[in-house]
Every structure is written in C-alpha cells, then in structure tokens.
Design a protein around this motif. Structure first.
Motif, PDB file in Angstrom:
ATOM      1  N   LEU A  79      39.821 -11.246  22.932  1.00 52.32           N
ATOM      2  CA  LEU A  79      38.707 -12.152  23.216  1.00 52.32           C
ATOM      3  C   LEU A  79      37.362 -11.452  23.098  1.00 52.32           C
ATOM      4  O   LEU A  79      36.402 -12.024  22.574  1.00 52.32           O
ATOM      5  N   TYR A  80      37.274 -10.207  23.604  1.00 48.23           N
ATOM      6  CA  TYR A  80      35.960  -9.559  23.566  1.00 48.23           C
ATOM      7  C   TYR A  80      35.860  -8.465  22.506  1.00 48.23           C
ATOM      8  O   TYR A  80      34.953  -7.629  22.532  1.00 48.23           O
ATOM      9  N   ALA A  81      36.771  -8.469  21.536  1.00 51.25           N
ATOM     10  CA  ALA A  81      36.674  -7.531  20.420  1.00 51.25           C
ATOM     11  C   ALA A  81      35.421  -7.840  19.593  1.00 51.25           C
ATOM     12  O   ALA A  81      34.966  -8.989  19.529  1.00 51.25           O
ATOM     13  N   PRO A  82      34.841  -6.822  18.956  1.00 49.22           N
ATOM     14  CA  PRO A  82      33.648  -7.062  18.126  1.00 49.22           C
ATOM     15  C   PRO A  82      33.942  -8.027  16.981  1.00 49.22           C
ATOM     16  O   PRO A  82      35.065  -8.111  16.482  1.00 49.22           O
ATOM     17  N   GLY A  83      32.903  -8.750  16.571  1.00 47.96           N
ATOM     18  CA  GLY A  83      33.023  -9.623  15.410  1.00 47.96           C
ATOM     19  C   GLY A  83      33.531 -11.013  15.745  1.00 47.96           C
ATOM     20  O   GLY A  83      33.798 -11.355  16.907  1.00 47.96           O
ATOM     21  N   ASP A  84      33.655 -11.823  14.706  1.00 48.39           N
ATOM     22  CA  ASP A  84      34.147 -13.191  14.852  1.00 48.39           C
ATOM     23  C   ASP A  84      35.638 -13.232  14.561  1.00 48.39           C
ATOM     24  O   ASP A  84      36.102 -12.683  13.560  1.00 48.39           O
ATOM     25  N   HIS A  85      36.395 -13.897  15.440  1.00 46.40           N
ATOM     26  CA  HIS A  85      37.836 -14.038  15.246  1.00 46.40           C
ATOM     27  C   HIS A  85      38.291 -15.345  15.886  1.00 46.40           C
ATOM     28  O   HIS A  85      39.018 -15.355  16.895  1.00 46.40           O
ATOM     29  N   PRO A  86      37.851 -16.477  15.326  1.00 44.95           N
ATOM     30  CA  PRO A  86      38.083 -17.777  15.962  1.00 44.95           C
ATOM     31  C   PRO A  86      39.540 -18.172  16.079  1.00 44.95           C
ATOM     32  O   PRO A  86      39.946 -18.764  17.093  1.00 44.95           O
ATOM     33  N   VAL A  87      40.348 -17.873  15.066  1.00 44.56           N
ATOM     34  CA  VAL A  87      41.770 -18.233  15.135  1.00 44.56           C
ATOM     35  C   VAL A  87      42.464 -17.413  16.217  1.00 44.56           C
ATOM     36  O   VAL A  87      43.217 -17.947  17.050  1.00 44.56           O
ATOM     37  N   GLN A  88      42.204 -16.117  16.221  1.00 45.42           N
ATOM     38  CA  GLN A  88      42.829 -15.240  17.206  1.00 45.42           C
ATOM     39  C   GLN A  88      42.403 -15.597  18.631  1.00 45.42           C
ATOM     40  O   GLN A  88      43.193 -15.483  19.566  1.00 45.42           O
ATOM     41  N   ASP A  89      41.154 -16.031  18.802  1.00 40.94           N
ATOM     42  CA  ASP A  89      40.679 -16.390  20.139  1.00 40.94           C
ATOM     43  C   ASP A  89      41.469 -17.562  20.720  1.00 40.94           C
ATOM     44  O   ASP A  89      41.815 -17.570  21.904  1.00 40.94           O
ATOM     45  N   VAL A  90      41.726 -18.551  19.891  1.00 39.62           N
ATOM     46  CA  VAL A  90      42.503 -19.709  20.352  1.00 39.62           C
ATOM     47  C   VAL A  90      43.902 -19.278  20.783  1.00 39.62           C
ATOM     48  O   VAL A  90      44.401 -19.676  21.848  1.00 39.62           O
ATOM     49  N   LEU A  91      44.527 -18.459  19.954  1.00 42.90           N
ATOM     50  CA  LEU A  91      45.868 -17.984  20.280  1.00 42.90           C
ATOM     51  C   LEU A  91      45.849 -17.084  21.520  1.00 42.90           C
ATOM     52  O   LEU A  91      46.760 -17.156  22.358  1.00 42.90           O
ATOM     53  N   ALA A  92      44.834 -16.238  21.650  1.00 39.88           N
ATOM     54  CA  ALA A  92      44.753 -15.343  22.803  1.00 39.88           C
ATOM     55  C   ALA A  92      44.607 -16.130  24.105  1.00 39.88           C
ATOM     56  O   ALA A  92      45.257 -15.800  25.111  1.00 39.88           O
TER      57      ALA A  92
END
Length: 361
Positions: free
Chosen positions: A189-202
């Motif tokens: 969730l707080y990793a650098p950069g944009d990761h919208p798909v991973q955020d939903v799964l996380a």
C-alpha cells in the motif's frame, strides 16, 4: 498516474481442497521424468505429506532432500544440488514454508549453470508467499548474512494451494506466516509509485487475513478458512517483481538471520512500530487500511486513521498469541547499533531504525 506492471513466469495456481491430486498432470505438462522433492525434516519424517507426494509421483520420484533448514544455509543448497545431480533430477518439487521454497529456487539456480534452471513446482504449507517470487534467499554462513539470487526464471511454474496439506502446520507457524503475508500487503500500500491493481488486492488481502487468521485459530480443521488465508497471501504478494518492500521487511532481515528469528515472527515485531513511525509520511494509504478494517471512526483524520490501522495490526498479533517484542526472541538491546547500520546500508535513516527498534524492544 503512470507505472508498469512486470509479470513473472508463474503459469498456474491450482487451489482448493484436494487440488494436490493434479500433481502428476502438472509434472507431465512440464516434461518431468525425475522429480526431486525438497523439504524439511519435520514434514518428511513427522507427517504423511511428503509420502503422499512421493506416491503421486510414483516412478518419477527421484528422491527426497529433507534437510532444509531455516534461513536456507548455502551448504544446504549445495547438498540439495548434489543430490539432484546424483539422481538425475530434471524437475524440483518443494513442499513446506518459505525455506523449502527458497531452497528449491536456489538449488535450481545452482543447477542451471549456463542453461535454464529446471522447472519448479511447489506445494506451500504456510502463508509466507515465497512461492510467488523470483528471488531465492539464502544465508552466507561465513558472513552470517542473507544473500539472494534474483532471476525471473526461478519463479515456480506451478503452485498448488491445497488447504488440506496445511493441516499439520504448527499453529504458531501458520499464524506468524499470516502476519508475514499481512506485512507484504501493508507494504504494498505505501510502496513508492503508482500500483492501483496491487492496492485493491492488498486491501482485500488485509481484510481476509484479519477475518480468517483468527478463524483458523478457533478451528484448526476449517479448510475453507485456511484456503481463504492462502488466497489472501497470494493477493497480498501479487507484484514481487514490481513492488519494493519497505522498512518493516528491511528491519526484519537485519535481525532475523543474525538471531535466527523466523520471518513471520520478525514481521510480528516490526510491522506495528514501522506503521506507527511512518503514519504521517504514509497517512493516505494507511488511512485507507484503517477505514477498510473499521478501525478508524468517521471523524478521524488521515493520520489518526493510519495510527488506528497500526493499532489494529498490533491487536491482531496479540490475539493470535504471537511474540511481538524483540526481547521475546532474545535480540539483545546492545545489538541495535549493528542492526541499524545494516538498515542504513539499504538506504534508510539510521536514526529512524534505532527509534523503531527501541519501540519494538
């Protein structure tokens, strides 16, 4: 928003009770004729699980290397590779937690030389999620430090998530590896950069782990709850080639190998204080977590909701009766300077590491 998602060469994930029965078909699909099982002594000699895999393999079973140890000493990898060569193994099958999985990946690397590594199938019995990664962690015994091989070709080709194969996993190991899975999700969730798909799964992984880790603790025979945990571990570690995991993982590695603390337990110790310490810096993503869990009230601002998320993690760890202080696992206070130095070498401020270690003491 701008970014990139890097796929790893994982081909199939079979999931569900009884799914281990697909093993012979997967071995055939990958062209395996001589399969070496890689595992630990407990699973091999105190449970029927390894024998079950050997029976499924039949004449394709080339042997079992059952001397995998925690943190994967390099000598263990060399011994496994030696057995693989001696038995003519052309496919590796790991069963167990993160150590057997990483040992099999490191063995594949050792066997490869100038060629491609042999294919690797795995039947995980914990929630460490090492099976989704292209990184093979091992311990350099001379330096008493972690090292690793990194290559997409080390990613297991097939993963079998069979909750029935986890019933023999000790309660503390299942629960603590579940907190390791939670650590993956939170640091996504707080990793650098944009990761919208991973955020939903996380976020979904976090919800599921909060619901189903206690459910397994209440009823260890609940294979549906176990499968929900397994799926959550997958969702929380969906982008190991894309996400750079953060300070909780870095601290964990800095003292885990040196003091022989299992990875899951290290996350129990580091994750809540890291979340609290970075609550202001990571307010927005951690607040999403706090609100998703219902831990933050409607009037809470982002930083308050972020702290509420950290408190919820701390409460879950204690509900699972897991160690949560450095003193619980015999990490001496006078080692904090050395641990902080290791963390600083990875690019994090030394003073931050020291403050978090003090809070975790």
């Amino acid at each position: 928003m701008k970014g990139v998602y890097t796929f790893l060469p994982l081909e199939k994930v079979h999931y569900g009770a009884g799914s281990v029965s697909i093993l012979p078909d997967e071995v055939d699909r990958l062209g395996g004729k001589r399969v070496l099982i890689i595992t630990g002594n407990t699973l091999a000699h105190e449970t029927p699980l390894v024998d079950r895999l050997a029976d499924l393999l039949g004449r394709r079973h080339a042997g079992t290397f059952s001397d995998v140890q925690a943190h994967v000493p390099k000598s263990c990898v060399e011994a496994a590779a030696g057995m693989a060569r001696e038995r003519g193994a052309d496919l590796l099958l790991s069963i167990g937690g993160g150590s057997p999985v990483d040992a099999a990946k490191a063995t594949a690397w050792t066997l490869a030389g100038d060629d491609d590594p042999p294919p690797h199938l795995t039947v995980p019995t914990t929630l460490s999620a090492a099976e989704y990664s292209h990184v093979a962690g091992y311990t350099d015994e001379e330096a008493n430090a972690k090292d690793r091989y990194v290559d997409p070709r080390l990613t297991p080709r097939t993963i079998i998530l069979d909750p029935e194969m986890t019933l023999a996993t000790p309660e503390w190991l299942w629960s603590s590896s579940g907190i390791r899975a939670l650590d993956h999700a939170v640091e996504t969730l707080y990793a650098p950069g944009d990761h919208p798909v991973q955020d939903v799964l996380a976020l979904e992984a976090i919800r599921e782990l909060f619901a189903f880790l206690p459910a397994v603790l209440e009823n260890a025979e609940d294979v549906d709850a176990r499968l929900r945990c397994q799926m959550a571990a997958w969702m929380g570690f969906f982008a190991p080639a894309t996400i750079d995991y953060g300070l909780s993982h870095t601290l964990s590695k800095a003292f885990g190998t040196r003091y022989d603390v299992p990875h899951g337990i290290t996350s129990c110790i580091t994750l809540p204080p890291v979340m609290r310490y970075t609550a202001q810096q990571n307010a927005a993503p951690l607040a999403r977590m706090g609100r998703a869990l219902g831990a933050a009230g409607p009037d809470a601002d982002k930083e308050q909701a972020a702290v509420a998320a950290a408190d919820a993690v701390s409460d879950l760890i204690q509900r699972l009766s897991l160690p949560h202080r450095l003193r619980d696992v015999d990490v001496p206070r006078d080692a904090f300077g050395t641990i902080a130095d290791d963390v600083a070498e990875k690019g994090y401020p030394r003073d931050d590491a020291l403050r978090i270690l003090e809070e975790a003491w």
